[in-house]
Motif scaffolding. Structure first.
Motif, short mmCIF file in Angstrom:
data_model
loop_
_atom_site.label_atom_id
_atom_site.label_comp_id
_atom_site.label_asym_id
_atom_site.label_seq_id
_atom_site.Cartn_x
_atom_site.Cartn_y
_atom_site.Cartn_z
N HIS A 220 4.10 -11.77 6.32
CA HIS A 220 4.70 -10.45 6.14
C HIS A 220 3.54 -9.46 6.16
CE1 HIS A 220 7.06 -7.10 4.75
NE2 HIS A 220 6.24 -6.92 3.73
N ALA A 221 3.44 -8.70 7.25
CA ALA A 221 2.28 -7.85 7.50
C ALA A 221 2.62 -6.39 7.27
CB ALA A 221 1.74 -8.05 8.90
N VAL A 222 2.02 -5.80 6.26
CA VAL A 222 2.09 -4.36 6.07
C VAL A 222 1.13 -3.68 7.05
CG1 VAL A 222 1.68 -2.48 4.41
CG2 VAL A 222 2.74 -4.62 3.66
N ASP A 223 0.04 -4.36 7.34
CA ASP A 223 -0.99 -3.83 8.24
C ASP A 223 -1.16 -4.77 9.43
OD1 ASP A 223 -2.16 -1.75 6.29
OD2 ASP A 223 -2.28 -3.63 5.15
N PRO A 224 -1.56 -4.25 10.60
CA PRO A 224 -1.99 -5.14 11.67
C PRO A 224 -3.17 -5.98 11.19
CG PRO A 224 -1.73 -2.89 12.47
CD PRO A 224 -1.66 -2.83 10.98
N ASP A 279 -3.37 -12.36 16.69
CA ASP A 279 -3.41 -10.94 16.40
C ASP A 279 -1.98 -10.47 16.21
OD1 ASP A 279 -6.18 -10.58 16.58
OD2 ASP A 279 -6.08 -10.47 18.77
N LEU A 280 -1.70 -9.87 15.05
CA LEU A 280 -0.33 -9.52 14.71
C LEU A 280 -0.19 -8.02 14.44
CD1 LEU A 280 0.50 -12.36 12.15
CD2 LEU A 280 0.89 -12.35 14.63
N ARG A 309 -6.63 -11.64 8.04
CA ARG A 309 -7.78 -10.74 7.97
C ARG A 309 -7.34 -9.30 8.21
NH1 ARG A 309 -12.62 -12.91 7.70
NH2 ARG A 309 -13.56 -11.00 8.46
N VAL A 310 -7.47 -8.50 7.16
CA VAL A 310 -7.20 -7.07 7.24
C VAL A 310 -8.53 -6.31 7.14
CG1 VAL A 310 -6.02 -5.10 6.18
CG2 VAL A 310 -4.90 -7.34 6.28
#
Length: 415
Positions: A220-224, A279-280, A309-310
């Protein structure tokens, strides 16, 4: 076309790149020509943790031959104004350059300017770049904008000082989650609380000799960001060495998320570098990958670590770890065992049958503190140099027809 290097080949490439520095050419950047070849670059968004670490403003990937000067600009606004409105840094952010600052060799503030920096590049030196950081009290979401222009040797620095102020209007590649080449990007400060909203879950299953099994990562990605999967021997068993093989490899890393890209390296699980990375974009993603066991494998317990990795550098990226079993044809090793208890992968490989579906799930319980770098990438291009990016610095050299970049950072979409 993109080629992944095996673990051994990557080690050799590092040695080759360093050796080649003495005689090689450097590549990088901007809407300029050098040595008769166009020079292009890719700048990636930098994500900073307040009060910890710093990021390089240098290009992540470059193509072309160059010998001259890199001109960088940093602004509180997108770099689109010819008058340079906004040049400078948001409160609490700092750019460092100078001979006594690691990674900034050959860099200085451009005389008579604000937040514009010059870095000399030459064929026989590792190029430096400005380093940027954020104080501990910088608010979440604080954003700076930066760009770069390359000036070939003998070119006009004055023209570049003007051009870099509007480099944010330069054309980029076709829209996608992670543009291949661009001359402008962002620096974003994100608080630990913000980054912790990104979550990772692992769904795993055990593996038997001569079989295949599918495992999954749910993000669950809030950020790329970039997911990386690293495998290691579980506690109570011998640690793996880079040249050891246990007869299990990864294949078929995929996701159906629009705008996402996945890749895997078909190496044995004992590889010391991540074997799957994706890469998401922001949103929910499910990544599937298959483990294939050859006929002769020993029993083993394996830890799989998934890190999202953010942050560009430092600790605090979310992640999850789970353990699965390899049910082999030989006994399980113990800490008293030697490497002789492991079985090297034979030349004949098991064809993957219908893969077993995941049966166990692990959820991240907190931030992952690993800061291991992703695997190496070779991109074909017109470059005549071999480039190796290492933790924000760049080693370049050789007369290769490929561009090697250890992926410091995935590109985030610009605002």
């Amino acid at each position: 076309m993109r080629i992944r290097l095996t673990a051994v080949a990557r080690h050799l490439a590092v040695v080759a790149a360093i050796t080649a520095l003495a005689a090689g050419g450097i590549v990088t950047t901007g809407a300029a020509w050098a040595g008769g070849q166009p020079v292009t670059l890719r700048l990636d968004d930098v994500v900073l943790k307040p009060g910890e670490g710093q990021g390089s403003l240098g290009p992540m990937a470059t193509q072309g031959d160059f010998d001259g000067t890199m001109v960088y600009a940093v602004s509180t606004r997108p770099l689109t104004d010819p008058a340079g409105a906004g040049l400078g840094l948001p409160a609490g952010m700092k750019v460092t350059v100078g001979a006594d600052v690691f990674g900034t060799a050959g860099c200085s503030v451009a005389p008579g300017t604000t937040a514009i920096y010059l870095c000399t590049v030459s064929p026989n030196a590792v190029p430096g770049s400005p380093q940027i950081s954020a104080a501990a009290d910088v608010p979440d979401g604080t954003t700076a904008y930066y760009g770069a222009v390359f000036v070939p040797k003998g070119g006009s620095i004055d023209e570049a000082l003007t051009e870099v102020r509007t480099i944010g209007t330069a054309p980029v590649s076709a829209p996608r989650a992670y543009p291949s080449y661009r001359n402008a990007a962002r620096v974003v400060v994100e608080s630990p609380e913000h980054v912790a909203r990104n979550t990772v879950r692992l769904s795993i299953a055990d593996l038997s000799a001569s079989n295949a099994v599918t495992q999954q990562v749910r993000v669950h990605a809030v950020d790329p960001g970039q997911v990386e999967l690293l495998f290691k021997s579980s506690a109570g068993q011998p640690a793996w060495s880079p040249d050891q093989q246990i007869g299990v490899r990864v294949t078929n890393a995929t996701t159906t998320t629009p705008g996402a890209t996945c890749d895997d390296e078909p190496a044995d699980l004992t590889s010391p570098t991540p074997l799957v990375w994706c890469d998401l974009p922001a949103g929910d993603s499910t990544i599937s990958y298959t483990l294939v066991a050859q006929p002769q494998v020993v029993s083993w317990k394996v830890d799989v670590n998934a890190q999202y990795r953010v942050y560009t550098s430092g600790q605090g990226n979310p992640g999850a770890t789970a353990t699965f079993s390899i049910n082999g044809t030989g006994p399980a090793p113990s800490t008293a065992s030697t490497g002789s208890s492991t079985v090297a992968a034979p030349s004949a490989e098991a064809a993957p049958p219908s893969a077993t579906t995941p049966s166990a799930e692990a959820t991240a319980s907190g931030a992952n503190t690993s800061s291991a770098r992703p695997a190496a990438t070779v991109n074909r291009g017109t470059s005549q140099a071999l480039l190796l990016t290492v933790a924000g610095g760049v080693l370049l050299g050789g007369t290769a027809t490929a561009l090697l970049a250890v992926r410091r950072r995935r590109t985030r979409g610009s605002s």
